[in-house]
Design a protein around this motif. Structure first.
Motif, PDB file in Angstrom:
ATOM      1  N   LYS A 348       0.921  -1.265  -0.211  1.00  0.00           N
ATOM      2  CA  LYS A 348      -0.018   0.034   0.341  1.00  0.00           C
ATOM      3  C   LYS A 348       0.965   1.484  -0.496  1.00  0.00           C
ATOM      4  N   VAL A 349       2.333   1.321   0.272  1.00  0.00           N
ATOM      5  CA  VAL A 349       2.443   2.267   0.900  1.00  0.00           C
ATOM      6  C   VAL A 349       4.531   1.993   0.303  1.00  0.00           C
ATOM      7  N   ILE A 350       4.493   2.996  -1.289  1.00  0.00           N
ATOM      8  CA  ILE A 350       6.175   3.068  -1.988  1.00  0.00           C
ATOM      9  C   ILE A 350       6.709   4.631  -1.338  1.00  0.00           C
ATOM     10  N   LYS A 351       7.735   4.208  -0.836  1.00  0.00           N
ATOM     11  CA  LYS A 351       8.471   5.708  -0.867  1.00  0.00           C
ATOM     12  C   LYS A 351      10.042   5.579  -1.504  1.00  0.00           C
ATOM     13  N   LEU A 352      10.472   5.591  -2.238  1.00  0.00           N
ATOM     14  CA  LEU A 352      11.757   6.261  -2.883  1.00  0.00           C
ATOM     15  C   LEU A 352      12.204   7.375  -2.979  1.00  0.00           C
ATOM     16  N   SER A 353      11.700   7.849  -2.536  1.00  0.00           N
ATOM     17  CA  SER A 353      12.612   9.958  -2.992  1.00  0.00           C
ATOM     18  C   SER A 353      13.358   9.962  -2.485  1.00  0.00           C
ATOM     19  N   ASP A 354      13.989  11.078  -2.905  1.00  0.00           N
ATOM     20  CA  ASP A 354      15.899  11.227  -3.025  1.00  0.00           C
ATOM     21  C   ASP A 354      16.524  10.450  -3.651  1.00  0.00           C
ATOM     22  N   ASN A 355      15.985   9.954  -4.849  1.00  0.00           N
ATOM     23  CA  ASN A 355      16.675   8.909  -5.122  1.00  0.00           C
ATOM     24  C   ASN A 355      16.959   9.215  -6.851  1.00  0.00           C
ATOM     25  N   GLN A 356      18.354   9.083  -7.413  1.00  0.00           N
ATOM     26  CA  GLN A 356      18.324   9.498  -8.675  1.00  0.00           C
ATOM     27  C   GLN A 356      17.456   8.020  -9.253  1.00  0.00           C
ATOM     28  N   PHE A 368       5.819  -2.867 -12.342  1.00  0.00           N
ATOM     29  CA  PHE A 368       4.689  -3.160 -11.513  1.00  0.00           C
ATOM     30  C   PHE A 368       3.724  -2.028 -11.133  1.00  0.00           C
ATOM     31  N   LEU A 369       3.646  -1.513 -11.185  1.00  0.00           N
ATOM     32  CA  LEU A 369       2.694  -0.272 -10.824  1.00  0.00           C
ATOM     33  C   LEU A 369       1.503  -0.267 -12.191  1.00  0.00           C
ATOM     34  N   VAL A 370       1.860  -0.731 -13.597  1.00  0.00           N
ATOM     35  CA  VAL A 370       0.362  -0.803 -14.296  1.00  0.00           C
ATOM     36  C   VAL A 370      -0.158  -2.220 -14.234  1.00  0.00           C
ATOM     37  N   GLY A 371       0.352  -3.098 -12.812  1.00  0.00           N
ATOM     38  CA  GLY A 371      -0.263  -4.563 -12.979  1.00  0.00           C
ATOM     39  C   GLY A 371      -1.892  -3.646 -11.916  1.00  0.00           C
ATOM     40  N   ASN A 372      -2.285  -4.578 -11.442  1.00  0.00           N
ATOM     41  CA  ASN A 372      -3.659  -4.589 -10.712  1.00  0.00           C
ATOM     42  C   ASN A 372      -3.003  -4.261  -9.245  1.00  0.00           C
ATOM     43  N   ASN A 373      -3.175  -3.573  -8.340  1.00  0.00           N
ATOM     44  CA  ASN A 373      -2.324  -3.497  -7.098  1.00  0.00           C
ATOM     45  C   ASN A 373      -2.878  -2.880  -6.417  1.00  0.00           C
ATOM     46  N   VAL A 374      -2.763  -2.473  -5.033  1.00  0.00           N
ATOM     47  CA  VAL A 374      -3.661  -1.663  -4.231  1.00  0.00           C
ATOM     48  C   VAL A 374      -2.558  -0.616  -3.524  1.00  0.00           C
ATOM     49  N   VAL A 375      -1.722   0.021  -4.187  1.00  0.00           N
ATOM     50  CA  VAL A 375      -1.172   1.187  -3.840  1.00  0.00           C
ATOM     51  C   VAL A 375      -2.004   1.563  -3.847  1.00  0.00           C
ATOM     52  N   GLN A 376      -2.123   2.655  -2.541  1.00  0.00           N
ATOM     53  CA  GLN A 376      -2.510   4.004  -1.824  1.00  0.00           C
ATOM     54  C   GLN A 376      -1.774   5.230  -1.913  1.00  0.00           C
ATOM     55  N   HIS A 377      -0.217   5.174  -1.911  1.00  0.00           N
ATOM     56  CA  HIS A 377       0.735   6.078  -1.350  1.00  0.00           C
ATOM     57  C   HIS A 377       1.832   5.641  -1.855  1.00  0.00           C
ATOM     58  N   LEU A 378       2.083   6.517  -2.453  1.00  0.00           N
ATOM     59  CA  LEU A 378       3.739   7.130  -3.697  1.00  0.00           C
ATOM     60  C   LEU A 378       4.053   7.997  -3.737  1.00  0.00           C
ATOM     61  N   ASP A 379       5.710   7.768  -3.120  1.00  0.00           N
ATOM     62  CA  ASP A 379       6.148   9.040  -2.956  1.00  0.00           C
ATOM     63  C   ASP A 379       7.539   8.898  -4.337  1.00  0.00           C
ATOM     64  N   LEU A 380       7.392   9.703  -5.251  1.00  0.00           N
ATOM     65  CA  LEU A 380       8.343  10.022  -5.519  1.00  0.00           C
ATOM     66  C   LEU A 380       9.259  11.727  -6.406  1.00  0.00           C
ATOM     67  N   CYS A 398      -2.743   1.944 -10.739  1.00  0.00           N
ATOM     68  CA  CYS A 398      -3.053   1.691  -9.381  1.00  0.00           C
ATOM     69  C   CYS A 398      -4.241   3.252  -9.081  1.00  0.00           C
ATOM     70  N   CYS A 399      -4.415   3.813 -10.243  1.00  0.00           N
ATOM     71  CA  CYS A 399      -5.093   5.112  -9.916  1.00  0.00           C
ATOM     72  C   CYS A 399      -6.333   4.512  -9.300  1.00  0.00           C
ATOM     73  N   PRO A 400      -7.081   3.290  -9.299  1.00  0.00           N
ATOM     74  CA  PRO A 400      -8.172   3.235  -8.358  1.00  0.00           C
ATOM     75  C   PRO A 400      -8.002   3.292  -6.466  1.00  0.00           C
ATOM     76  N   ASN A 401      -7.385   2.849  -6.590  1.00  0.00           N
ATOM     77  CA  ASN A 401      -6.904   2.471  -4.977  1.00  0.00           C
ATOM     78  C   ASN A 401      -6.018   4.108  -4.138  1.00  0.00           C
ATOM     79  N   LEU A 402      -4.883   5.370  -5.487  1.00  0.00           N
ATOM     80  CA  LEU A 402      -4.534   5.742  -5.244  1.00  0.00           C
ATOM     81  C   LEU A 402      -4.839   7.165  -4.199  1.00  0.00           C
ATOM     82  N   GLN A 403      -4.794   7.329  -3.380  1.00  0.00           N
ATOM     83  CA  GLN A 403      -4.549   8.864  -1.918  1.00  0.00           C
ATOM     84  C   GLN A 403      -3.462   9.358  -2.022  1.00  0.00           C
TER      85      GLN A 403
END
Length: 414
Positions: A348-356, A368-380, A398-403
């Protein structure tokens, strides 16, 4: 039989090792069992010794000029294996040493049972098979040993662990193992503050006033605890010994669900060690990982990804902000997330910020993200990639679940 009888006669005529044994032992040592034994030396000769089992250690006594002295001692956690081909003989493998003893008939089972009883008393939530191995002949001897252990536990009033899953008892046990001072304030904090608030998160910041080495037994205690479900060390730098202790927790803990080691001074080698321990675990319920602020680089993340791809369950939270990750590493990570299909239903939460990550990295992550997933919090945020590379994938995935979506400090075009 003649050799066994000769050994028994020698045992009867042995010097009294135990007349003043209590004076030789540490002040807090509780004697559980003491036996006259014959120790086989390197020349395969038998020498008289005294063996004392306490609640945490085994002591071997010898005599010189009529006075007993401690020849060697070792903690129960140093014991890797018991071997006993006969009821009057046993071998203890501890650390880099092996000790072969001859005893009176039946005493081998009593010694082994005494050690296992003490282990069960100190670490009631850990299966004995996870702590020490044994080889007994005939094999059915272990049933009688198990009965001796159960009887001893019942006689002691059962195995009530105490507050917070018996943390204080395990902590004292670990202090003895690591030769560190038992800190009464740690026991008080856990038994009083943590217990009264029902706190399930062990936060090392509560103990950052202690020396770095004092954190090791605190962490190590979690490997044998079923109360705490989260270990956090935000900003607390971990020594190599502390990292080793965390690795043991990952290997043995039946309860740890969240591990948050932000800015803990970890390296690619540190996280590779943690990943190896997680891979060897048969009891892990870990669902949240946060290694943000540690220089893991692509190699460390790739080693971690290999384990994530093989776990028998999925992660719910994965935070790897500012870890020196590049497109190469995120490609390996994305493949691992895809390989373990549980992640599509759990993460549900992926945080990969501050990386090149750059456009190539985002393209890999989108697999991964184009698949049928339940990610709600994405920090890029702060990943140096173009927005259109992201939105195309999000529309399909993940648009259906992304908050929550953080794309700050990035380019708007390629």
């Amino acid at each position: 039989r003649l050799l066994d009888r000769a050994c028994a006669l020698e045992m009867e005529s042995q010097p009294n090792f135990f007349a003043h044994a209590k004076r030789l032992l540490p002040v807090d040592a509780e004697i559980c069992l003491q036996k006259a034994v014959q120790l086989e030396n390197q020349k395969e000769r038998l020498e008289p010794r005294g063996l004392i089992v306490t609640r945490r250690r085994i002591f071997i006594l010898s005599q010189s000029k009529g006075s007993s002295k401690i020849e060697s001692n070792f903690h129960f956690l140093a014991i890797s294996r018991f071997e006993s081909a006969k009821p009057n003989q046993f071998v203890i493998h501890a650390g880099n040493h092996s000790y072969s003893f001859r005893v009176n008939a039946g005493d081998a089972d009593e010694v082994i049972a005494s050690v296992l009883t003490a282990l069960r008393s100190n670490l009631p939530h850990t299966p004995l098979e996870s702590l020490v191995k044994w080889t007994l002949e005939p094999a059915n001897r272990f049933e009688s040993i198990r009965s001796l252990v159960a009887s001893a536990i019942d006689s002691a009033g059962g195995s009530d662990a105490g507050p917070c899953g018996g943390f204080a008892g395990a902590y004292a046990f670990m202090c003895n193992f690591f030769h560190t001072e038992f800190r009464a304030e740690v026991e008080w904090d856990i038994n009083t503050i943590y217990h009264s608030h029902g706190t399930k998160q062990l936060d090392l910041r509560d103990f950052d006033h202690l020396d770095a080495r004092d954190l090791v037994p605190i962490i190590a205690s979690l490997a044998h605890n079923n109360w705490f479900t989260k270990l956090s060390s935000q900003g607390v730098k971990l020594s190599q010994d502390a990292v080793e202790a965390v690795a043991k927790v990952l290997e043995l803990s039946p309860a740890l669900e969240e591990l948050s080691l932000e800015h803990a001074g970890l390296t690619k080698d540190s996280v590779s060690k943690l990943a190896a321990s997680l891979q060897s675990s048969t009891r892990s319920v870990l669902r949240s990982l946060d290694f943000s602020g540690n220089l893991l680089e692509d190699k460390g993340v790739s080693n971690l990804a290999a384990v994530i791809g093989e776990m028998d369950h999925g992660l719910e939270v994965l935070k790897l902000a500012k870890v020196g990750l590049t497109a190469k590493g995120v490609a390996t990570l994305s493949q691992a997330l895809k390989k373990n299909e549980h992640n599509f239903r759990s993460l549900k939460v992926i945080k990969l910020s501050d990386n090149q990550l750059n456009p190539e990295g985002i393209t890999a992550l989108m697999e991964f993200l184009v698949g049928n997933n339940v990610v709600q919090h994405l920090d890029l945020s702060k990943t140096n990639c173009a927005l259109e590379k992201i939105f195309g994938g999000l529309l399909r995935g993940c648009c259906p679940n992304l908050q929550h979506l953080d794309l700050s400090d990035r380019k708007s075009g390629s």
